[in-house]
Write an enzyme that holds these catalytic residues in place. Structure first.
Site, short mmCIF file in Angstrom:
data_model
loop_
_atom_site.label_atom_id
_atom_site.label_comp_id
_atom_site.label_asym_id
_atom_site.label_seq_id
_atom_site.Cartn_x
_atom_site.Cartn_y
_atom_site.Cartn_z
N SER A 109 -5.81 7.70 6.80
CA SER A 109 -5.92 6.10 7.42
C SER A 109 -6.85 5.91 8.23
O SER A 109 -8.07 6.13 7.74
CB SER A 109 -4.46 6.06 8.15
OG SER A 109 -4.11 4.70 8.23
N ASP A 239 1.43 1.83 -1.34
CA ASP A 239 0.76 1.82 0.10
C ASP A 239 0.91 0.46 0.60
O ASP A 239 0.04 -0.32 0.23
CB ASP A 239 -0.39 2.36 0.28
CG ASP A 239 -0.92 2.66 2.00
OD1 ASP A 239 -0.39 1.99 2.69
OD2 ASP A 239 -1.45 3.51 2.04
N HIS A 268 2.51 4.65 2.70
CA HIS A 268 1.30 5.00 3.34
C HIS A 268 1.45 6.56 3.77
O HIS A 268 0.41 7.41 3.67
CB HIS A 268 1.02 3.95 4.42
CG HIS A 268 -0.20 4.27 5.38
ND1 HIS A 268 -1.36 4.13 4.70
CD2 HIS A 268 -0.31 4.34 6.63
CE1 HIS A 268 -2.21 4.46 5.61
NE2 HIS A 268 -1.74 4.55 6.76
#
Length: 288
Positions: A109, A239, A268
């Site tokens: 991320s 996601d 995610h």
């Protein structure tokens, strides 16, 4: 050499002090002569979020290193410098202080942005491979030349949530879209929700607030163009935080020769929800 211009590491406390005086907590697991893998975590988490991958790879003979980003976890909470350039330079500080070489850089991320900006600013002299997991590059924010990005209102909503009640914001993110627990038939895991919340609330309020702009509005396209090492991109196709078309697929298209692995139905937070598969995919890539 003055204290404010040197990098040094305190191995008894497992900290590295940066040139601007920020103390970065780090973990250094596995055999010290093993192949090196570094891990950069997501927002608003810390290095604990990588424990499943670090424990597994250390058991496979790898030296695994992860730090808490400035303002997060057990690291210092500086008022300034909560931006991607400083994040990348902090990663460089850890790598240089521990004299890590031929490292595979793994970023999740926001941490994927950190890895990209590190390569953009510091090159690949110490880098063997790179891995982007559910990562924010190339650019999350909608702009004139990035019309497929997310509107500013999405990130303003995160900022408002942070100011209004960031404890509740973190709980809502973890209980819903981060792990996909808002999908029909999903069974929420209280332990993962609580772990996310604990890690998030340990971070500094100003630091995690500023980080929203860092991960959403930083343009990594020029950084990705500088990748000249084997690169793996892993992303879930469900996601809801960092959509795959905007991020994973776009990054894979910009990095020459990048390998893209898509987790069908993956949310995610695949470092936890799909940890066994991710561990095996990382191991296979590392052994190539």
């Amino acid at each position: 050499m003055n204290a404010d211009t040197r990098l040094y590491t305190d191995r008894t406390a497992s900290t590295v002090t940066t040139r601007d005086g920020v103390q970065l907590y780090y973990k250094d697991w596995g055999p010290k002569d093993g192949p090196v893998v570094t891990f950069s975590h997501g927002w608003p988490l810390n290095s604990d979020s990588w424990e499943a991958q670090m424990l597994f790879l250390a058991g496979q003979g790898f030296r695994v290193v992860a730090h808490d980003r400035r303002g997060h976890g057990r690291s210092s909470q500086p008022w300034d410098g909560n931006d991607m350039d400083h994040y990348a330079d902090d990663l460089a500080a850890v790598i240089e202080a521990l004299d890590l070489r031929d490292a595979t850089l793994v970023g999740f991320s926001t941490g994927g942005g950190e890895v990209a900006r590190y390569i953009g600013r510091h090159g690949t002299a110490r880098v063997k491979k790179a891995v982007l997991v559910s990562a924010v590059p190339p650019l999350m924010l909608r702009t004139d030349d990035n019309p497929g990005g997310l509107p500013l209102e999405v990130f303003d909503g995160l900022r408002k949530g942070s100011i209004d009640n960031r404890s509740q914001l973190y709980l809502d993110i973890a209980s819903g879209p981060f792990f996909g627990y808002n999908r029909p038939g999903a069974t929420a895991n209280a332990g993962l929700i609580q772990s996310f919340w604990v890690q998030g609330i340990q971070g500094g309020h100003k630091n995690t607030f500023d980080s929203i702009a860092a991960f959403s509005a930083t343009d990594f396209r020029e950084d990705l163009a500088k990748f000249d090492v084997p690169t793996l991109v892993v992303h879930g196709d469900d996601d809801q935080i960092v959509p795959i078309d905007l991020a994973g697929k776009a990054s894979a298209a910009l990095v020459s020769g990048a390998e893209l692995i898509v987790y069908a139905g993956g949310p995610h937070g695949i470092t936890d929800t799909h940890k066994d598969r991710l561990n095996q995919d990382l191991l296979a890539f590392l052994r190539k």
